[in-house]
Design a protein around this motif. Structure first.
Motif: not given
Length: 216
Positions: A29-30, A33, A66, A70, A73-74, A146-147, A151
């Protein structure tokens, strides 16, 4: 250096998540992004603004920020999902975790994106302003994407689709019911009950009365 950073972060995610599957799609996912933000920067600066290219340091800074943001937040979202998954079905756990952590993730992303936007506006006025403006705008757009996309939409949907395989090889046993009230448990451990609190409230002088002399 970049592969080493990815490997180290993958190992840390595996230890925190107690899973070999979750780190794979979290790192993916990173990467998604990053490439999406870089592609959007190319569209904005080259196709729309008509620049000859983007500044050479933008891809590197995008990746660093990122990746750090990322995975931070993950960990915040996924650990909360894992905690809630012990008490309720996974779909409900994801919804509950997003409701609890969503404000924190969104607020932090907006603050960081706003900071980069101010950096782009203020720094873009001096010498070499075009490069600083490109970096600031690119980072702000990447953080917002990304936010609000990765996420809050992509990762939770992936968790729901994978189901129990999120935590492989570990397993989560669902125990229905609400979580124990830690405040009540602490009060009970200290001997503070509703009855004792009510008696103290009805007789305020009782708490100031010295204990009887038992020396005799």
């Amino acid at each position: 250096m970049i592969p080493i950073a990815i490997i180290v972060i993958g190992v840390l995610l595996a230890l925190v998540m107690r899973s070999l599957v979750a780190p794979l799609y979290l790192i993916a996912s990173v990467a998604l992004s990053y490439f999406a933000a870089l592609g959007l920067a190319v569209i904005v600066f080259i196709e729309i603004a008509g620049h000859g290219g983007i500044t050479f340091i933008l891809p590197f800074l995008l990746f660093i920020f990122l990746l750090a943001l990322g995975e931070d937040y993950n960990i915040l979202v996924m650990t909360r999902i894992r905690e809630e998954a012990h008490r309720m079905p996974l779909r409900s756990a994801v919804s509950r975790a997003l409701g609890v952590t969503g404000t924190t993730v969104t607020s932090a992303g907006l603050v960081l994106a706003g900071t980069f936007a101010v950096f782009a506006v203020v720094g873009g006025r001096g010498s070499g302003g075009s490069q600083i403006r490109d970096v600031g705008i690119g980072l702000a757009v990447g953080v917002l994407m990304d936010t609000f996309v990765v996420r809050t939409v992509l990762v939770p949907c992936t968790v729901v689709l994978l189901g129990k395989w999120n935590w492989w090889p570990s397993k989560i046993s669902v125990t229905p019911g609400a979580a124990p009230d830690t405040v009540a448990a602490s009060a009970e451990a200290l001997g503070i009950t509703e009855a004792s609190a009510a008696s103290e409230a009805s007789d305020p002088g009782a708490r100031d009365t010295p204990p009887p002399d038992r020396t005799r």
